[in-house]
Design an enzyme around this catalytic site. Structure first.
Site, PDB file in Angstrom:
ATOM      1  CG  HIS A  56       0.636  -8.208  -6.914  1.00 56.01           C
ATOM      2  ND1 HIS A  56       1.658  -7.208  -6.269  1.00 56.01           N
ATOM      3  CD2 HIS A  56       0.207  -9.044  -6.104  1.00 56.01           C
ATOM      4  CE1 HIS A  56       1.769  -7.726  -5.271  1.00 56.01           C
ATOM      5  NE2 HIS A  56       1.089  -8.767  -5.191  1.00 56.01           N
ATOM      6  CB  CYS A  73     -22.813  -7.363 -18.122  1.00 48.59           C
ATOM      7  SG  CYS A  73     -21.593  -6.512 -17.140  1.00 48.59           S
TER       8      CYS A  73
HETATM    9  C1  BV8 Z   1      -4.929  -9.561   0.412  1.00 49.39           C
HETATM   10  C2  BV8 Z   1      -1.351  -4.169  -7.944  1.00 49.39           C
HETATM   11  C3  BV8 Z   1      -6.897 -10.793   1.286  1.00 49.39           C
HETATM   12  C4  BV8 Z   1      -2.085  -2.880  -8.103  1.00 49.39           C
HETATM   13  C5  BV8 Z   1      -0.447  -4.323  -5.735  1.00 49.39           C
HETATM   14  C6  BV8 Z   1      -0.701  -9.233   6.463  1.00 49.39           C
HETATM   15  C7  BV8 Z   1      -0.008  -8.054   7.197  1.00 49.39           C
HETATM   16  C8  BV8 Z   1      -0.340  -6.755   6.831  1.00 49.39           C
HETATM   17  C9  BV8 Z   1      -1.076  -6.364   5.851  1.00 49.39           C
HETATM   18  C10 BV8 Z   1      -1.635  -7.392   5.193  1.00 49.39           C
HETATM   19  C11 BV8 Z   1      -1.255  -8.839   5.244  1.00 49.39           C
HETATM   20  N1  BV8 Z   1      -2.282  -9.599   4.474  1.00 49.39           N
HETATM   21  C12 BV8 Z   1      -2.654  -8.660   3.587  1.00 49.39           C
HETATM   22  C13 BV8 Z   1      -2.585  -7.463   3.965  1.00 49.39           C
HETATM   23  C14 BV8 Z   1      -2.932  -6.327   3.384  1.00 49.39           C
HETATM   24  C15 BV8 Z   1      -2.203  -5.905   2.014  1.00 49.39           C
HETATM   25  C16 BV8 Z   1      -0.679  -5.561   2.301  1.00 49.39           C
HETATM   26  O1  BV8 Z   1       0.209  -6.344   2.218  1.00 49.39           O
HETATM   27  N2  BV8 Z   1      -0.776  -4.453   2.856  1.00 49.39           N
HETATM   28  C17 BV8 Z   1       0.803  -3.789   3.030  1.00 49.39           C
HETATM   29  C18 BV8 Z   1       0.627  -2.438   2.431  1.00 49.39           C
HETATM   30  C19 BV8 Z   1       1.011  -3.904   4.471  1.00 49.39           C
HETATM   31  N3  BV8 Z   1      -2.323  -6.909   1.110  1.00 49.39           N
HETATM   32  C20 BV8 Z   1      -3.302  -7.232   0.254  1.00 49.39           C
HETATM   33  O2  BV8 Z   1      -4.155  -6.313   0.601  1.00 49.39           O
HETATM   34  C21 BV8 Z   1      -3.440  -8.233  -0.796  1.00 49.39           C
HETATM   35  N4  BV8 Z   1      -4.794  -8.988  -0.581  1.00 49.39           N
HETATM   36  O3  BV8 Z   1      -4.411  -9.650   1.366  1.00 49.39           O
HETATM   37  O4  BV8 Z   1      -6.286 -10.168   0.214  1.00 49.39           O
HETATM   38  C22 BV8 Z   1      -7.905 -11.499   0.965  1.00 49.39           C
HETATM   39  C23 BV8 Z   1      -7.795 -13.108   0.947  1.00 49.39           C
HETATM   40  C24 BV8 Z   1      -8.846 -13.804   0.487  1.00 49.39           C
HETATM   41  C25 BV8 Z   1     -10.053 -13.115   0.225  1.00 49.39           C
HETATM   42  C26 BV8 Z   1     -10.092 -11.667   0.232  1.00 49.39           C
HETATM   43  C27 BV8 Z   1      -9.001 -11.039   0.674  1.00 49.39           C
HETATM   44  C28 BV8 Z   1      -3.100  -7.590  -2.178  1.00 49.39           C
HETATM   45  C29 BV8 Z   1      -1.738  -7.065  -2.321  1.00 49.39           C
HETATM   46  C30 BV8 Z   1      -1.481  -6.804  -3.976  1.00 49.39           C
HETATM   47  C31 BV8 Z   1      -2.020  -5.202  -4.019  1.00 49.39           C
HETATM   48  N5  BV8 Z   1      -1.684  -4.947  -5.247  1.00 49.39           N
HETATM   49  N6  BV8 Z   1      -0.527  -3.963  -6.930  1.00 49.39           N
HETATM   50  C32 BV8 Z   1      -1.256  -1.785  -8.690  1.00 49.39           C
HETATM   51  O5  BV8 Z   1      -0.167  -2.053  -9.087  1.00 49.39           O
HETATM   52  O6  BV8 Z   1      -1.870  -0.622  -8.690  1.00 49.39           O
HETATM   53  S1  BV8 Z   1       0.757  -4.224  -4.598  1.00 49.39           S
HETATM   54  C33 BV8 Z   1       2.088  -3.254  -5.232  1.00 49.39           C
HETATM   55  O7  BV8 Z   1       2.547  -2.395  -3.972  1.00 49.39           O
HETATM   56  C34 BV8 Z   1       3.084  -3.657  -6.107  1.00 49.39           C
HETATM   57  O8  BV8 Z   1       2.440  -4.691  -7.178  1.00 49.39           O
HETATM   58  C35 BV8 Z   1       3.875  -4.191  -5.264  1.00 49.39           C
HETATM   59  O9  BV8 Z   1       3.664  -5.596  -4.928  1.00 49.39           O
HETATM   60  C36 BV8 Z   1       3.947  -3.403  -4.053  1.00 49.39           C
HETATM   61  C37 BV8 Z   1       4.961  -2.370  -3.987  1.00 49.39           C
HETATM   62  O10 BV8 Z   1       5.941  -3.157  -3.554  1.00 49.39           O
HETATM   63  P1  BV8 Z   1       7.283  -3.281  -4.027  1.00 49.39           P
HETATM   64  O11 BV8 Z   1       7.428  -3.813  -5.538  1.00 49.39           O
HETATM   65  O12 BV8 Z   1       8.302  -3.905  -3.321  1.00 49.39           O
HETATM   66  O13 BV8 Z   1       7.729  -1.445  -4.539  1.00 49.39           O
HETATM   67  P2  BV8 Z   1       8.107  -0.624  -3.569  1.00 49.39           P
HETATM   68  O14 BV8 Z   1       8.223   0.781  -3.934  1.00 49.39           O
HETATM   69  O15 BV8 Z   1       7.682  -0.793  -2.186  1.00 49.39           O
HETATM   70  O16 BV8 Z   1       9.780  -1.033  -3.143  1.00 49.39           O
HETATM   71  C38 BV8 Z   1      10.666  -0.867  -4.277  1.00 49.39           C
HETATM   72  C39 BV8 Z   1      12.158  -1.314  -3.624  1.00 49.39           C
HETATM   73  O17 BV8 Z   1      12.903  -1.179  -4.873  1.00 49.39           O
HETATM   74  C40 BV8 Z   1      12.689  -0.316  -2.489  1.00 49.39           C
HETATM   75  O18 BV8 Z   1      13.001  -1.061  -1.367  1.00 49.39           O
HETATM   76  C41 BV8 Z   1      13.735   0.457  -3.076  1.00 49.39           C
HETATM   77  O19 BV8 Z   1      14.785   0.555  -2.374  1.00 49.39           O
HETATM   78  C42 BV8 Z   1      14.326  -0.678  -4.550  1.00 49.39           C
HETATM   79  N7  BV8 Z   1      14.911  -0.142  -5.732  1.00 49.39           N
HETATM   80  C43 BV8 Z   1      14.485   0.957  -6.204  1.00 49.39           C
HETATM   81  N8  BV8 Z   1      15.016   1.157  -7.213  1.00 49.39           N
HETATM   82  C44 BV8 Z   1      15.985   0.082  -7.439  1.00 49.39           C
HETATM   83  C45 BV8 Z   1      15.760  -0.869  -6.264  1.00 49.39           C
HETATM   84  N9  BV8 Z   1      16.092  -2.015  -6.185  1.00 49.39           N
HETATM   85  C46 BV8 Z   1      17.088  -2.281  -7.211  1.00 49.39           C
HETATM   86  N10 BV8 Z   1      17.337  -1.684  -8.195  1.00 49.39           N
HETATM   87  C47 BV8 Z   1      16.955  -0.306  -8.504  1.00 49.39           C
HETATM   88  N11 BV8 Z   1      17.250   0.406  -9.492  1.00 49.39           N
HETATM   89 ZN    ZN Z   2     -19.351  -7.283 -17.932  1.00 48.48          ZN
END
Ligand code: BV8
Ligand code: ZN
Length: 244
Positions: free
Chosen positions: A119, A150
């Protein structure tokens, strides 16, 4: 901490291993996870709403400032024992692929230079028009800094929701997941696609799935092993149990 003998023996044989990490692996460094990211002045926004091309088109300055705030937060922290344990695993396992959803760059800082950043990386900035990277820029209170080539607005080098992942990184992650013998899913809620498909790609080809997470996730029912807890505690224990 005790680990199943089968898992320890398997790791000792240095199989092909993939580890996918999420925000949870950086939580013990003091960085908020995505699900509980919004605090203070950002509390009124959902992460997904700020991390999108639509948000940038609507209010570029708001999005720029959000990333500037996160960039400062990242600069103020250091990798934790979980990051270092994964760097250590790479030294013991010849075919080890580390894939992260995190944009904080902490894996690199912990000594995992070839981490696949699916990402992007929040420390890097590029032009939203010509794509040229900018190493430095002048932050001003009213507008988004401009590209020196640009004049286009600069933006963080991260993948926003609705944007495709970088093809080389995604293909490398899929390939490694399809041939690995062991797949670790660490500190990720497994809801964001396509990153969340990697564990299933590995599982479909018979890999052993090991999940390390503070709470169960949609992957837990598929995992062969689920270690509930903090990755910064469990990973160093695993390294000790296998190699020390
Ligand atoms: C795309 C960068 C298409 C930016 C990020 C299919 C079904 C449904 C939806 C979709 C689908 N396909 C695509 C989608 C849409 C979307 C998506 O998945 N939406 C979700 C919300 C349902 N996906 C996209 O939009 C992707 N792009 O599909 O493009 C396309 C294709 C071709 C041409 C044009 C378009 C892009 C996805 C990437 C987005 N960018 N980040 C930024 O950071 O600002 S995602 C961002 O959120 C992070 O990078 C990470 O990936 C995500 C967060 O998830 P986690 O890292 O898992 O974090 P979270 O807080 O959720 O969980 C933490 C876990 O850790 C918890 O379970 C917790 O219990 C645990 N934890 C906490 N502390 C600890 C621990 N575990 C162990 N030890 C600890 N100490
Ligand atoms: Zn530029």
């Amino acid at each position: 901490m005790d680990f199943p003998g089968r898992l320890v023996r398997l790791l000792k044989t240095s199989p092909r291993v993939v580890a996918l990490t999420g925000a949870g692996v950086s939580q013990e460094s003091g960085l908020r996870t995505f699900r509980d990211a919004q605090t203070g002045l950002w509390a009124q926004y959902k992460s997904e709403d700020l991390a999108s091309p639509q948000a940038f088109a609507r209010d570029p300055k708001l999005v720029w400032d959000w990333y500037a705030w996160r960039r400062e937060a990242v600069k103020a922290v250091r990798p934790n024992a979980g990051h270092y344990a994964l760097a250590e695993m790479a030294r013991h396992i010849s075919n080890f692929t580390l894939v992260t959803q995190n944009v904080d760059g902490l894996h690199r800082m912990a000594g995992s230079p070839d981490v696949i950043e699916l990402h992007g990386n929040i420390q890097r900035v590029r032009c939203s028009v010509c794509g040229e990277f900018a190493d430095d820029w002048i932050d001003d209170p009213v507008s988004v800094p401009r590209c020196s080539s640009c004049g286009g607005m600069l933006r963080p080098h991260v993948v926003w929701f609705g944007e495709p992942l970088p093809r080389p990184e995604l293909e490398a992650a899929i390939e490694a997941s399809q041939v690995c013998r062991l797949f670790f899913s660490i500190g990720t809620s497994g809801v964001v696609q396509p990153a969340a498909t990697l564990a299933h790609a590995a599982n479909d080809r018979g890999a052993i799935i090991v999940e390390i997470n503070a709470e169960p996730t949609p992957l837990t029912s598929t995992a062969d092993y689920f270690f509930q807890g903090k990755s910064g505690v469990i990973l160093p224990e695993l390294v000790k149990a296998v190699w020390l």
